[in-house]
Each structure stands twice: as structure tokens, then as C-alpha cells.
Design an enzyme around this catalytic site. Structure first.
Site, PDB file in Angstrom:
ATOM      1  N   ASN A  47       0.831  -1.201   0.000  1.00  0.00           N
ATOM      2  CA  ASN A  47       0.000   0.000   0.000  1.00  0.00           C
ATOM      3  C   ASN A  47       0.868   1.255   0.000  1.00  0.00           C
ATOM      4  OD1 ASN A  47      -1.906   1.987   0.323  1.00  0.00           O
ATOM      5  ND2 ASN A  47      -2.959   1.027   2.032  1.00  0.00           N
ATOM      6  N   ASP A  48       1.482   1.557   1.114  1.00  0.00           N
ATOM      7  CA  ASP A  48       2.257   2.801   1.209  1.00  0.00           C
ATOM      8  C   ASP A  48       3.335   2.901   0.133  1.00  0.00           C
ATOM      9  OD1 ASP A  48       0.792   3.633   3.395  1.00  0.00           O
ATOM     10  OD2 ASP A  48       2.143   2.681   4.838  1.00  0.00           O
TER      11      ASP A  48
END
Lengths: 498, 103
Positions: free
Chosen positions: A425-426
Site C-alpha cells: 500500500n504505502d
């Protein structure tokens, strides 16, 4: 008994050879082909060190065999003074017990649990260093670190103090890291009030204790040595509890480094070149890995150690919750990927959690059979330890020459039809490049949004990444969200590919 | 060995470590951690000296405990590294197609 016997030259040479073997073990890791040979060199080095130590430790007993003819009780007294064969049996038993626990664990452990295992192993090195330091404190003559009066040399005291302190920090820090990684303890940072004050004063107290210990006379000094150990156990604990789950790759590399410095400090105490060489190698290895991890997150080492990152789950604007996004099905995903020339798969910690690597490999094979080029892109901090994703993909039999590092593949996304993000995600968040107010601004990320289509596998729209920030990527026109458990979704895609 | 010779070994080994570790491929960073873990258990040398020495019973038992802990690490660390390294495979090259371009 205090005869300062010089260590024989062959012993020094043997330790040197074993140190060189350890250098070769690390050198081998420059590519997967030579790495297996390197690992064997490491084993040989360890065997040389252990056998050499056993042989010289038993030399006195063998000296006793040449007893003077007129003294029948000589052998018993001599052997009792120098150690005896019973110890050898006990040592063999200790090695057998420890060795079998190690071998069974190594065989049974799941590859996804590797970060926990490494943390647990670090804690053992730390504890062993504390025990050896304490043993040396209680019986300094055995380690040849006493002066003529039988007091421990001041230099040796500093070395012992440092070794025990670093060992104790490694132990308690690794135990906390293990509990966090293993899920026995929440990955969220635990923030004590005034923690920086508490930590700094504890560190200062440890250094002060080491100085006092070095300067203390022999006539019953206060137990500075044990104070060093106790304070260091406490500081290791305090240092790691405020650090959040996403920073674990740095923590685990840092503890790796500490375990090396602990071994080096004990090597100074024992004047043992194998331990010093190894300690320096492991210490620099951990330090370099910490540096690489920090750089990959655009964080300074100090800010990671200060902790607290990723605690608050909501960042400033909560308005982003109800934004529209496109949702797709496994069939849609299968269709899109079948049409593609090139698909780049971006795995993250979520893939490890749902054990999706084998299904992913099957999907890759199906796509290749359709004539699609399949590549994997790995961000340095994907997962919970350096290289975590690479091991999982290797476990699933993905050839390592299909797996690329961030800087080698990032330019290819623009010419790629589908980027398949699974459990990351990040590390894909474009805000890192554009939004100066984002906590992850400046972190190098994978440019997945440049691909024609982004398929984003995620359990639900609710959760955010570990940095606690929303991902702009979800709401882009070229993104299709595949909301499901990672493994189930990939298995369904495989089915749809037929 | 005197302090200065030991210090020299240490400083030079730090430099060797620095250059050797930078040459490790990122794909093998996890095995790097597990193998460094295994080799840092060379601290077993100190544990063996304590366990074999006479003079202090408590020192001997502490040494034995340290031998057991370090052995977990030595055997476990090298075994798990070997297990991981065995998994890294190259792409199986498709059977070489008849290359007639250099007629």
C-alpha cells in the site's frame, strides 16, 4: 594456576582462518549461485572455532597425564584444578540439546514467519553474550584477564561492561520485536510519557556504571556489573516498545547490528580474533541494512529510533472516506491481464499474511502461457524485514531473474499494461511524490499509477497502510480495486484464466 | 595479543564488512540476516571457555547455558539459511531453438 601462558600460534591461526571463512560466507551472498558455497564456508568456520576452543580448553587436563612418578594423587588434583571430562560430556549435551532445537525450528518454520525467527535468534545471541560476560566476571582467571593480584584488568572491565550492556539490549529489544512480529503484542507503538527523558537518563546511567566498574578497586566493589546488565535489559525494552510495525525492518536490522557489536566486545575481552572479525562483519552488515531501510522510507535513523510513527490511524483530512472508486471482479482482472503485453506484480506484506505467493506464481505461469511478460517489482521495505518478499517468491519457485528491485524496474511502469498490486500500500502511494503534507512525502515509491491499468488487491476499502495515510491511487480512473482476501482473489483469477 | 593489535583487526574487519555487505544483492538480504545471526554465535567460543574452566561452579553453569543458547543459533541459523538459499532458482531456459542466423 595463574601462569600467564601464551596462546599457541596455531590457535591464533585457527581463529584467523575461521574469521576468513565468515568473510567468505558473506561474500558468497553477492549472487544466489555462490551463496550456497558461502553458507558452507560459514559452517566450516564455525566448526574450526568450536573444535579449536575445545582442544585448548582441555590442554591442561592432558598436561596432567604426565604426572610425576612419586606423586600418586597428582592427576586427580591437577584435573580438578583444570576442569575435567565431566564438563566435556555436559558441553556435548548442551550442544546436542541446543542444536536439535535449532535444527527442528529451522526445518519447521514457515517462510512467512522468518522475521519473527530472526528476532528470536537475535535475542539468543544477546543472552549468550550476557551469560558469557557474567561468567567472565565470576571467573576471570579462566579468561586470562586478571593482573598479578587476581583483579580484573581495567581495560577488560570496560570491554566486559560494554559487551554485557549491548548483549542485554539486544536480548530485551529482540524479545519485544519478536512479540510484535509474532502478533503476541500489538504492532502499534506504545508511547510512555517522558520516554525520551527516561531513555536518555538510563543510557547515561549505564555509561556511568561502566566507568565506575572500570575504576572500582578489587575489595568488594558494589555490584556495578549487575547494575549494568539490569539497566541494559530495561533500556532494550524501552527502546523498542514505542516503535511501530512498519518500522520493523529497521528495528530488526538494528538489532542484527547490535548482536554483532556484542560479539565483538566479547571478542575484545577474550582477545579472540574470530569473534572480533565476526562481530565487525555482523555489526556493519546490520548497520548497512538499517541505512538501506531508512533510505527506502526517507526517514532518518534517529526518527525511527525515537518511535511513534504510524500510531494515529487517521491523518488530517477524513473527508477522503466516501470518494468514488471502481470495483472489479476476478473475471475482469483475468480478462485485462490476458490482453496485456506486460504485467508487473507488486507484492507487499499482505501477500505474506494471506500466504498468496504460491497462487500468485500459478497466476504468473498461466499468464506466461498466454504470451504475457510477467515481472515482479519489490520495494526495499515491502514486508517486515529486508528481502522478505524475495524469499517468499523464491519459496513459490518464482525464478529470481523475474524479480526486480525498485530502481531497476520503476521506469518500466509507463510501458506496462497492468500493474498488479497485492498486499502493498504505502510503497505505491503517489502522495509520496506530490503531497508535501503527507507523512510519507519523499519516500521512494513504485510508480504503479503510470501503468495503463492498476489492479489493486485489498481486503476492504476501510483499512489504511501502516503509515496511516489514505492512498490516492484507489480513486484514480485507471485503478480497479479487487476487494477480497489476497489469496482467494488470486485463486479466483487463476480459475478465470482457465 | 595486545590491545592495539586487537583494535587493528577490529577496524580492518569493519572495513571488510562494509565493502562485502554492500556487494550483497538485495534479493538475498533475508539470508544475509540469518547467516550473520548464525556466525555471530561464534560467541560460543567464550561460552565453551567458561563451561570448560574450573574454579567457579556458577561460571561453569552460565557457560553451559550459553553454549546451549548459541548452539540453537548456530545449527538453526545455518540450516534455515541453507533452506532459503536452496529455493533461489534461475529461470529455466527454454530448450535452445535452432539458431540459424549465423549461416
Amino acid at each position: 594456576m595463574h601462569e600467564a601462558e601464551a596462546t599457541p600460534a596455531w590457535v591464533l591461526l585457527a581463529y584467523l582462518v575461521s574469521g576468513v571463512c565468515f568473510i567468505l560466507a558473506l561474500r558468497g551472498l553477492s549472487n544466489p549461485e555462490s551463496s550456497r558455497r558461502g553458507n558452507r564456508a560459514g559452517m566450516i568456520g564455525m566448526a574450526i572455532a568450536v573444535v579449536t576452543t575445545l582442544v585448548i580448553s582441555y590442554r591442561p587436563t592432558r598436561i596432567c597425564v604426565t604426572a610425576p612418578a612419586n606423586d600418586p594423587g597428582y592427576y586427580a588434583r591437577c584435573a580438578a584444578a583444570h576442569g575435567n571430562e565431566l564438563n566435556l560430556l555436559l558441553i556435548a549435551a548442551a550442544i546436542a540439546v541446543g542444536g536439535s532445537i535449532g535444527l527442528v525450528t529451522a526445518r519447521k518454520i514457515q517462510m512467512t514467519a522468518m522475521p519473527q525467527l530472526v528476532a528470536a535468534f537475535h535475542s539468543l545471541v544477546g543472552m549468550a553474550a550476557v551469560l558469557v560476560g557474567t561468567a567472565a566476571y565470576l571467573n576471570p582467571a579462566a579468561f586470562h584477564i586478571v593482573d598479578a593480584a587476581g583483579a580484573i584488568l581495567p581495560v577488560s572491565r570496560v570491554e566486559m561492561g560494554l559487551g554485557v550492556a549491548i548483549g542485554a539490549i539486544t536480548f530485551s529489544g529482540s524479545v519485544i520485536a519478536f512479540l510484535k512480529l509474532n502478533g503476541n503484542m500489538s504492532g502499534a507503538p506504545i508511547l510512555l510519557p517522558l520516554r525520551h527523558v527516561i531513555n536518555l537518563s538510563t543510557l547515561v546511567a549505564i555509561l556511568a556504571m561502566i566507568v565506575l566498574f572500570a575504576m572500582a578497586g578489587q575489595n568488594q566493589p558494589p555490584p556495578y556489573f549487575f547494575m549494568i546488565a539490569i539497566l541494559s535489559f530495561a533500556i532494550g525494552f524501552l527502546l523498542i516498545i514505542p516503535i511501530g510495525g512498519a518500522d520493523m525492518p529497521v528495528v530488526i536490522s538494528m538489532l542484527n547490528s547490535y548482536s554483532g557489536w556484542a560479539a565483538a566486545a566479547m571478542g575484545f575481552t577474550l582477545h579472540n580474533s574470530a569473534m572480533i572479525i565476526t562481530g565487525a562483519l555482523v555489526g556493519s552488515s546490520g548497520a548497512i541494512l538499517s541505512y538501506i531501510m531508512c533510505r527506502a522510507m526517507n526517514r532518518s535513523f534517529i526518527s525511527v529510533i525515537a518511535g511513534g510513527f504510524g500510531g494515529a490511524t487517521s491523518s488530517g483530512d477524513a473527508a477522503a472516506i466516501d470518494r468514488p472508486y471502481k470495483r472489479g471482479s476476478a473475471e475482469d482482472a483475468a480478462f485485462l491481464m490476458k490482453q496485456a503485453d506486460q504485467v508487473i506484480i507488486v507484492p507487499g506484506y499482505g501477500m505474506a499474511v494471506s500466504q498468496a505467493q504460491h497462487a500468485l506464481k500459478e497466476m504468473g505461469d498461466k499468464l506466461k502461457a498466454e504470451g504475457v511478460r510477467v515481472k515482479y517489482a519489490i520495494h526495499p521495505v515491502a514486508g517486515r524485514m529486508p528481502g522478505h518478499m524475495n524469499v517468499l517468491l523464491a519459496e513459490a519457485n518464482v525464478p529470481y531473474d523475474e524479480v526486480f528491485e525498485l530502481e531497476d524496474i520503476n521506469s518500466e511502469f509507463a510501458q506496462t499494461d497492468v500493474a498488479f498490486v497485492i498486499g502493498a500500500n504505502d510503497v505505491t502511494n503517489p502522495a509520496a511524490k506530490t503531497d508535501k503534507s503527507s507523512p510519507i512525502y519523499g519516500m521512494p515509491v513504485l510508480d504503479v499509477e503510470k501503468a495503463r491499468t492498476v489492479l489493486f488487491v485489498k481486503r476492504s476499502m476501510g483499512g489504511v497502510g501502516y503509515a496511516g495515510v489514505d492512498n490516492e491511487l484507489f480513486y484514480r480512473d485507471n485503478t480497479m480495486m479487487l476487494l477480497a482476501d489476497a489469496k482467494k482473489m488470486v485463486e479466483e483469477i487463476v480459475k478465470s484464466l482457465g | 595479543m595486545d590491545f592495539i593489535s586487537i583494535l587493528s583487526i577490529f577496524v580492518l574487519a569493519c572495513f571488510v564488512g562494509y565493502y562485502v555487505v554492500w556487494s550483497v544483492t538485495p534479493a538475498l538480504h533475508t539470508p544475509l540476516m540469518s547467516v550473520t545471526n548464525a556466525i555471530s554465535s561464534v560467541i560460543v567460543v567464550g561460552a565453551l571457555i567458561a563451561a570448560a574452566a574450573a574454579g567457579s561452579a556458577s561460571s561453569k553453569w552460565l557457560g553451559l547455558l550459553a553454549v546451549a543458547l548459541a548452539s540453537v543459533n548456530i545449527f538453526g541459523g545455518f540450516a534455515v539459511t541453507a533452506r532459503m538459499l536452496a529455493m533461489y532458482k534461475k529461470k529455466e531456459r527454454p530448450a535452445p531453438q535452432g539458431d540459424n542466423s549465423h549461416a
